[in-house]
Design an enzyme around this catalytic site. Structure first.
Site, PDB file in Angstrom:
ATOM      1  N   ASP B 163      45.452  41.493  44.839  1.00 48.03           N
ATOM      2  CA  ASP B 163      44.946  40.896  43.602  1.00 48.03           C
ATOM      3  C   ASP B 163      45.003  41.902  42.448  1.00 48.03           C
ATOM      4  O   ASP B 163      45.395  41.569  41.331  1.00 48.03           O
ATOM      5  CB  ASP B 163      43.475  40.482  43.784  1.00 48.03           C
ATOM      6  CG  ASP B 163      43.313  39.086  44.350  1.00 48.03           C
ATOM      7  OD1 ASP B 163      44.214  38.252  44.163  1.00 48.03           O
ATOM      8  OD2 ASP B 163      42.273  38.834  44.978  1.00 48.03           O
ATOM      9  N   VAL B 164      44.568  43.113  42.731  1.00 53.01           N
ATOM     10  CA  VAL B 164      44.522  44.143  41.688  1.00 53.01           C
ATOM     11  C   VAL B 164      45.942  44.479  41.222  1.00 53.01           C
ATOM     12  O   VAL B 164      46.232  44.509  40.021  1.00 53.01           O
ATOM     13  CB  VAL B 164      43.795  45.398  42.215  1.00 53.01           C
ATOM     14  CG1 VAL B 164      43.896  46.542  41.213  1.00 53.01           C
ATOM     15  CG2 VAL B 164      42.334  45.070  42.511  1.00 53.01           C
TER      16      VAL B 164
END
Lengths: 370, 370
Positions: B163-164
């Protein structure tokens, strides 16, 4: 590269002087979007040239992180070699580096030569002290909440996640500075550190405020996904799957797909906090259901009902199943170049120096290039 | 925001329609660089409004991922609510989303209304099927090589690393498209998926080529850093430190700082492959040295000699020690805004709709806004 004019960063030229992961990943990402990225290394190849994994003496790591770049090797200990780095920086106009910000990579001195120069400088710690992904991760808290419940030591990550985040954020920072340069003519120095990237991400995820505001420290919950429902399960044929329910709809899907008597658990399981509190009871029902079926049977039932799930795979299984590895995960439409091996170290030394108008034979005789 | 004119993305306006982590992180990053980011959620707040960690009913996660944004809430089930999203997209000119690409977020339809519109669309899988960070990570191979040696189950990461990475790469992709728009006037659709981000990163790190070319699958080596030297150690006062030697210089530093008889190990330990092969012998010497000293003593000896090391900390220790949490890890010079709590959901609904020239009272009477 059937349509090189179509590539989105067409016209952007970047000099990369780097080591380890973050800066090289940023450079490879820019190159895959069409920037001309030239990486300079010492004549002997630099600290990453032999980094594992190796295959027949070749570093798959170096190859993977330098895709799409031109490679130049110079004697960086010599004044002439360093002067060539300065010339390249001034010529390219944009520098991406994680080496110490001193000659030939001193931003104030480069700016004297080219006022609109952009330099993106990646460091370890915010105060300039050295750090790498693994020390940053140790210092942040994740190793104490990762890994099996009851384990009494920290658990390091294998994926250098902070390097990856920093490489991509550096790419964004470079393009933000490039936007200002296009609009105003001004260059600038952009700095970031692995440590601050990690801190800011932990802040975005609520982990710092949690540590400040909530008395109970975050625990280590094994493979349970904190605050909602998600865990690994073993299938009847010995495979592993992850099953999640992050939203009310996903919870309904799981309940429907399995037909399990979750309503015997006296709680509103459409609420994720309730799913978290009752995770062990949910798992007790799910375990025999999944354990009594093959992966194929589980997959069929889950896909029909739109359950959020997936199989665990090894890297060997991944490469056996993928048919395509793009150079960058961004799709701007049009042709997408595939991932290709990086250059041989020094492969483009002559080409790049000739572009600068340098006398390649003389530089070789002087030992500045090989 | 003492010098708002100085902020690097000044003039960029972004509509964010999102859920989970990647798109919100991208939006928060753009906002921290000075873009005007307006997030639209359903009237009832969307799936993330109550996501853990919570403090007094407030989601620290939602607050952390929406810093610096304006928040608008609309009845997105109504035709009028959806029409307002279309108007906002057309007005802002740039859309960041991870919701399905259908009305009101259909790129072809938005392009009819504003030809130079940019839309960055984040998906789960490359083929459009849903996935989240945790299913992507399960499917990639890392859970089998992370965690204690001998552990027989996958080990999930707690940090949603994909996600990051995707959030930051989406930011870079948006700015690459913005560069083209500034230079050529053309907008465009930019797509990326969590799955492809993970695959491309594994490729850059050499893990896919390793799985293709090397017969022996990558093993699980606990806290040992693969292919070089690095591991956790316990100090005499019960703290943990990570110690690494990734380069010949770092190895010399460690040998000097400890004075240990590493030369009794019959290998050239300046070579990282040799450090890897002899890691257990190295650890056997280091363990009693570190275990016989306090953290403070270890720190002094290591700092004097420039050893690459760091203490493990819990999140509680991190927040007790940091004095500053910036809004973004990028430093462009000048003022750096600190991280501030995100908006109250719907806090800017009226302000934003008035800018559009909408009749706020009438919209409220019609139930389109609260």
């Amino acid at each position: 590269m059937l349509f090189p004019m179509e590539r989105i960063l067409d016209g952007l030229r970047v000099l990369e002087v780097s080591a380890f992961v973050a800066a090289p990943l940023g450079g490879a990402t820019l190159a895959a979007m069409g920037a001309e990225v030239t990486r300079v290394d010492p004549l002997e190849g630099g600290v990453d040239l032999g980094r594992w994994p190796l295959h027949r003496g070749r570093s798959l790591y170096w190859q993977g992180l330098n895709r799409g770049k031109r490679s130049v090797t110079l004697d960086l200990r010599s004044a002439r070699g360093r002067a060539l780095v300065t010339r390249l920086a001034v010529e390219m106009g944009t520098v991406l580096t994680n080496l110490p910000p001193r000659d030939p990579l001193s931003y104030p001195r480069l700016r004297e030569r080219r006022p609109d120069l952009i330099m993106v400088s990646i460091g370890g710690r915010a105060d300039g002290r050295p750090a790498v992904d693994y020390t940053v991760n140790a210092g942040l808290g994740f190793p104490w909440i990762t890994g099996p419940e009851g384990h009494d030591r920290p658990v390091n990550h294998v994926l250098p996640a902070w390097d990856v985040a920093t490489g991509y954020l550096a790419t964004a920072g470079l393009l933000a500075a490039e936007r200002r340069r296009i609009l105003t003519g001004r260059g600038g120095l952009v700095r970031l550190s692995l440590e601050e990237v990690a801190l800011v991400v932990a802040g975005h995820l609520g982990l710092l405020d949690e540590a400040r505001l909530i008395e109970e420290p975050r625990g280590r919950f094994g493979n349970h996904l904190y605050g909602t429902f998600g865990r690994d399960f073993r299938t009847g044929d010995g495979r592993y799957v992850i099953v999640l329910a992050l939203t009310p709809r996903q919870w309904h899907s799981l309940a429907q797909a399995t037909g399990l008597p979750f309503d015997h658990i006296r709680a509103d399981l459409t609420d994720e906090g309730e799913r978290w509190r009752h995770r062990h009871e949910i798992c007790e029902l799910l375990e025999p259901w999944i354990g009594g079926r093959t992966l194929a049977e589980v997959a069929t039932a889950f896909e029909v009902h739109g359950v959020l799930w997936g199989p665990y795979r090894t890297f060997k299984e991944v490469v056996a199943e993928i048919d395509r590895e793009p150079a960058v995960a961004l799709d701007f439409g049009g042709e997408r170049p595939p991932a290709e091996p990086g250059p041989r170290p020094g492969e483009h030394t002559e080409e790049v120096l000739r572009e600068l108008g340098e006398d390649v034979e003389e530089l070789r005789a002087a030992g500045v290039i090989a």
